[in-house]
Enzyme design. Sequence first.
Site, short mmCIF file in Angstrom:
data_model
loop_
_atom_site.label_atom_id
_atom_site.label_comp_id
_atom_site.label_asym_id
_atom_site.label_seq_id
_atom_site.Cartn_x
_atom_site.Cartn_y
_atom_site.Cartn_z
N SER B 98 0.83 -1.20 0.00
CA SER B 98 0.00 0.00 0.00
C SER B 98 0.87 1.26 0.00
O SER B 98 0.58 2.22 -0.71
CB SER B 98 -0.91 0.03 1.23
N GLY B 137 -5.67 12.30 -1.10
CA GLY B 137 -6.90 12.57 -0.36
C GLY B 137 -8.10 12.68 -1.28
O GLY B 137 -8.31 13.73 -1.91
N CYS B 245 -5.92 8.03 -11.49
CA CYS B 245 -4.92 7.55 -10.51
C CYS B 245 -5.35 6.22 -9.93
O CYS B 245 -4.54 5.31 -9.74
CB CYS B 245 -4.77 8.53 -9.37
N LEU B 246 -6.65 6.11 -9.62
CA LEU B 246 -7.14 4.89 -8.99
C LEU B 246 -6.97 3.70 -9.93
O LEU B 246 -6.67 2.59 -9.50
CB LEU B 246 -8.62 5.05 -8.60
N GLU B 370 -10.02 1.35 -2.77
CA GLU B 370 -9.80 1.47 -4.22
C GLU B 370 -10.93 0.82 -5.01
O GLU B 370 -10.70 0.12 -5.99
CB GLU B 370 -8.47 0.84 -4.61
#
Lengths: 259, 391
Positions: B98, B137, B245-246, B370
């Site tokens: 992570s 965030g 990004c995810l 996620e």
Amino acid sequence: MNIVVCVKQVPDTWAERKLRSEDKTLDRESVDGVINELDEYAIEESLRIKEAHDGEVTVLTMGPEKAAESIRKALSMGADKAVHLVDDALHGSDVLQTSYAMAQVLRKIGFDVVILGSESTDARMGALAAMLAERLGVAQLSLANKVEIDGGTIRTQRVADYGFDRVEASLPAVVSVVEKINEPRYPSFKGIMAAKKKPVDKLGVADADIDAAKVGLTGAATEVVDFVAAPPREKGTIVKDEGDGGQKVAEFLASKKFI
Amino acid sequence: MAPDRKLDPVDFLNLDAQLGDEERLIRDTVCTFVADKVTPHIADWFEHGRFPVELAGEVAQLGLLGMHLRGYGCAGTNAVSYGLACTELEAADSGLRSFVSVQGSLAMFPIWKHGSEEQKAEWLPRMAAGEVIGCFGLTEPDHGSDPADMRTYAKRDGSDWILNGTKMWITNGSIADLAVVWAQTDEGIRGFLVPRGTPGFSAHDIEQKLSLRASVTSELVLDDVRLPADAVLPEVAGLRGPLSCLSEARFGILWGAVGAARTCYEAALEYATTRVQFGKPIGAFQLTQEKLAWMLVELGKAQLLALHLGRLKDSGGLRPQQVSFGKMNNVRIALDIARQARTILGANGVTLEYPVIRHMNNLESVLTYEGTQEIHTLVLGEAITGLSAYR
């Protein structure tokens, strides 16, 4: 400074290692190959010498095609280039022949210092460094756990039962190292990416002026006459503690000459 | 593979042969690093709820941080190599993976992809070197699966921005030197770079969690945080920014879960062949063999899926919905494998002596973060029916 580090690919130390029944040589196909552990320390030391004194690190490997994996790892750690001595004629060479073949290559490529692990985990002869030095007519500094180079002088600490010896010689020289000398670095990803662009010079016996009659299984000075598979581990002895457990354990250890 | 070579109980399908030399060397390097520096200590770190922040420098030195990005001090490996690294990291612990995922895919990637040249030059080399730790965030206390409805707001004040809001479940939050914060603005969702120490910005760790204990999870509070105009990521507006990004991070997760599953399977296999009951190893019982064979097949399928999606990504053809397919399957299967492994280990399976319960607990988080299983299911549902279930 022209530093040559000798790197041997050996069968993974943790794997089950076998000899081939047809010619009693090591079966290199049935297990993964890894860099001989002590040679990793030699690679690290060669990189440290380069970082301190400038120069170039050349990896020298004698072995089958598969040994290219180990060369690549050494280049990934930071060595600059490699020479891979690979030829079917070399198969089954013993340490005398190996030292002859590698000395021929070293003569050809030149060196200020040759570094290698003090023994390999497969054959465990521990004689190559001495033989190379003898054949090349240069000093041998064995079992080093510290290496310093100062101009044309090399100083090492040689480990001994009673501590260590301080040894000094003029360059060029051959140095064998022990595992206490350093902590080998991990290859960095950038190093791994860069390794494929580094030159690897593949030489056959003819390219290195090696007389094919002087190498290989048939002409070897030593011969594996026979071998037996290691017996399976026997069942252990269970001792029941009836108040005399400590004594029984002590007797057992004494019977095996551990105490 | 040589015919006389034994079948590998872990790489049963010989996927090793599908990898290039470089990919193999990267995998082996991470595997060795983890065995030397992480595995011997991970149970303690987990038990004491400690993330080994001191490892960041060494992790960076290997080239793990932002390894799949090009330029700015990053290694620039292919996607399969990144995936293999994630597998090896998570084989040790999901918390370590992570950390690397968040740094590379959630903090560095948005700057690399959507940042200005100045932002890239200022932050990326130091992030690759591990000198600057990042966090991401997006999630809020009341907005998880539905980030479009977030409350965090950035208001213009002259050329400055004023941010207010709270972000929740933020990996690396309190150790981060730089937070990439997503906020609503009058022009849609925008990304902001918020350095540690900016007045009004604070991070508080979430205590008492029983999962990802060797990882830092925090709440970020933004209370009238004033940022200059150049703090915004200029190249993106809308939910597309954080979602891009995810998708990167989920790609790493679908590989990582394979590592956690592999460790659990290996522990179960070892235990089954050495634990003797009724006079024979429990692995000789049909019930245990069925469990092991099931794990072997599911693990192999997950490995194949990861590698296939990796090759798709490297050829430029990977779609976010395919990443959902992988994340959904591989994490779910990893958790199932962990649970099965636990039953083979019996009571030993619940202790930190063995890696199984730690992975099982970690995977409960990985299942949810996620994109939850449920959301990825709906992404697939929408992809094949053309009908959205949640909009």
